[in-house]
Scaffold this active site. Sequence first.
Site, PDB file in Angstrom:
ATOM      1  CG  ASP A 218      -1.677   1.256   1.433  1.00 13.97           C
ATOM      2  OD1 ASP A 218      -1.907   1.964   0.439  1.00 13.97           O
ATOM      3  OD2 ASP A 218      -2.040   1.554   2.586  1.00 13.97           O
TER       4      ASP A 218
ATOM      5  CG  ASN B 197      -3.143   5.276  -0.975  1.00 11.77           C
ATOM      6  OD1 ASN B 197      -3.258   4.268  -0.281  1.00 11.77           O
ATOM      7  ND2 ASN B 197      -3.966   5.534  -1.988  1.00 11.77           N
TER       8      ASN B 197
ATOM      9  CG  ASP C 153      -5.976   3.038   0.545  1.00 11.34           C
ATOM     10  OD1 ASP C 153      -5.051   2.187   0.641  1.00 11.34           O
ATOM     11  OD2 ASP C 153      -6.594   3.240  -0.518  1.00 11.34           O
TER      12      ASP C 153
ATOM     13  CG  ASP D   9      -1.432   1.565  -3.796  1.00  6.90           C
ATOM     14  OD1 ASP D   9      -0.223   1.414  -4.065  1.00  6.90           O
ATOM     15  OD2 ASP D   9      -1.838   2.207  -2.801  1.00  6.90           O
TER      16      ASP D   9
ATOM     17  CG  ASP E 274      -5.960 -13.264 -12.863  1.00 11.78           C
ATOM     18  OD1 ASP E 274      -6.787 -13.848 -13.580  1.00 11.78           O
ATOM     19  OD2 ASP E 274      -5.592 -13.698 -11.766  1.00 11.78           O
TER      20      ASP E 274
ATOM     21  CG  ASP F 149     -10.715 -16.510 -12.849  1.00 12.36           C
ATOM     22  OD1 ASP F 149     -10.087 -16.981 -11.890  1.00 12.36           O
ATOM     23  OD2 ASP F 149     -11.963 -16.393 -12.864  1.00 12.36           O
TER      24      ASP F 149
ATOM     25  CD  GLU G  41      -9.107 -20.787 -11.879  1.00 15.83           C
ATOM     26  OE1 GLU G  41      -9.016 -20.925 -10.652  1.00 15.83           O
ATOM     27  OE2 GLU G  41      -9.863 -19.957 -12.419  1.00 15.83           O
TER      28      GLU G  41
ATOM     29  CG  HIS H  11      -5.481 -15.887  -6.165  1.00 13.29           C
ATOM     30  ND1 HIS H  11      -4.861 -16.528  -7.221  1.00 13.29           N
ATOM     31  CD2 HIS H  11      -6.783 -15.755  -6.533  1.00 13.29           C
ATOM     32  CE1 HIS H  11      -5.743 -16.767  -8.173  1.00 13.29           C
ATOM     33  NE2 HIS H  11      -6.921 -16.317  -7.785  1.00 13.29           N
ATOM     34  CG  ASP H  12      -8.390 -18.993  -5.889  1.00 18.81           C
ATOM     35  OD1 ASP H  12      -8.851 -18.040  -5.240  1.00 18.81           O
ATOM     36  OD2 ASP H  12      -8.568 -19.130  -7.122  1.00 18.81           O
TER      37      ASP H  12
END
Length: 563
Positions: free
Chosen positions: A21, A23, A25, A29, A98, A199, A256, A331-332
């Site tokens: 990150d 910034n 928040d 990003d 992706d 995907d 995938e 990520h899964d």
Amino acid sequence: MNPKWWKESVVYQIYPISFMDSNGDGIGDLQGIISRLDYLQDLGVDVIWVCPIYKSPNHDNGYDISDYCDIMKEFGTMDDFDHLLREMHARGMKLMMDLVLNHTSHEHPWFVESRSSKDNPKRDYYIWRKGKNGGPPNNWESYFSGSVWELDPRTDEYYLHLYSKYQPDLNWENPVVIDKLHEMVEWWLKKGVDGFRFDAIAHIVKTKGYPDADNPNRTPTVRAYGMFSNLEDVHTLLQNLYDNVLYFYDIMTVGETSGLGPEQALDYVGDGRRELNMTFQFEHMFLDAASPGSGKWDVVPWSLLELKKIMSNWQTVLHDRGWNANYLCNHDQPRSVSRFGNDLFYRIPSAKMLATFIHMLEGTPYIYQGEEIGMTNVCFDSIDEYRDVETLNYYEEKRKNGVPEEQIMSAIHHKSRDNARTPMQWDDGHAGGFTTGTPWIKVNSNHMEINAGNAVKDPDSIYNYYKQLIALRKKYKVIVYGSYELLLAEHTEIYAYTRTLEDQRLLVILNFFDTEPEFEWPAGFDPDQLELLISNYPQSKDHDIRSFKLRPYEARVYLQQRV
């Protein structure tokens, strides 16, 4: 051998919301990614796969796209994307997007129009059906639990969603939809992106007529994956995409494609098929499931013999006919060191051993962010600390069915997708250096010990071991293109194999457990003629003995130069 740049590459996967990150928040990003490119360049990776960054309401962390040609505001702007692409290319790295072609967000303008009335011109962009017997059109179950059908009261019809109800499936039987998707893919290629991970691409075709699965009572919903996975027309559509768009660009593509074996995979990636460069196979991802039909949540001990069988089959069937994509987590999936290694007592050696395993196989190796520093699964105490829609749906479903809280949370601790989605651990400071603010999901508490800052400085770290593996792959063609042969097929602790190319042969020896099994030099290997390329333990000469004990999670790779 058919050399290609994408065969010789190493891919690093970034899950942008959790990477860096810039910034404060609490959300990763594009500028955050840019700030860490030197770290990735130092690691030695060639391709960076960035999970979806398109405009999205974020019900499924970006896999619900509301505008294919815009950037999610939390991630930045299109100018930020162009900056990221320039910075990657300046460092000699390539960018793989992706891309979700199976479905969009329910907020995509196409779907907003589609659901507005039955006679809207875009009605047929999606899959609408009337109900049956007072319920949905059939009894197919969604990947995220519940029916694949959602009733829309405005028109009193159901739309199909294989995933979340916020992710309506596109209708690939509509030629207008196909044309628009082709135009969008080419738009990104003209911007200069270097490839796509497609995907859920195996699901773009559904069984015509949408019949019930094998359940005469139609309740409860049943897993009917054979009704919408890897159907024959998928190949026609992919060949059409290749011939009209992809053929004209020197890019990398990976699909995938769950639910298939290596022979079926050749239909996607076989030489001359004009479809994809490689696919992600899922067979080894079900090793610790009670059965493929029970879903991923019923966890059982996995078998090394079964892992050998699966991986060896893919290695041998695809050799000289197609190409593998090799991975242990993404990520899964749960963190690899927590799933296949030992994250309590042998985290460092087991993470190095698993890295050796993947990088010495034939195929393109994929590193998931944090894997290179040995990040682990997270065990949040409360369901309130989880963010993944699949996890939350599973929790609610099991609670309704009376499953005890402790049992539900145990499954979540093992298999939640949030295990891989906690923020990247950059240092031992606030939020692991990921953000100066409050992270969108909690950082793993072990970031004080496990972080990139510590790893980069330690010459014996997992990170620096990955650097060695990547450097070896660039140096020795046998690691990329050599044929594979399994050794000790019935050994329950040791996974050993060879890779052979012309006059070079590798011997890869891996102990997958915390035991000390005996290894005997195989026939044809003279220890005095072997060069040790890499090991995760300090080595002394074993050349005066015919066998030796492997240490817990030990990995060794030897090179034999044959005359």
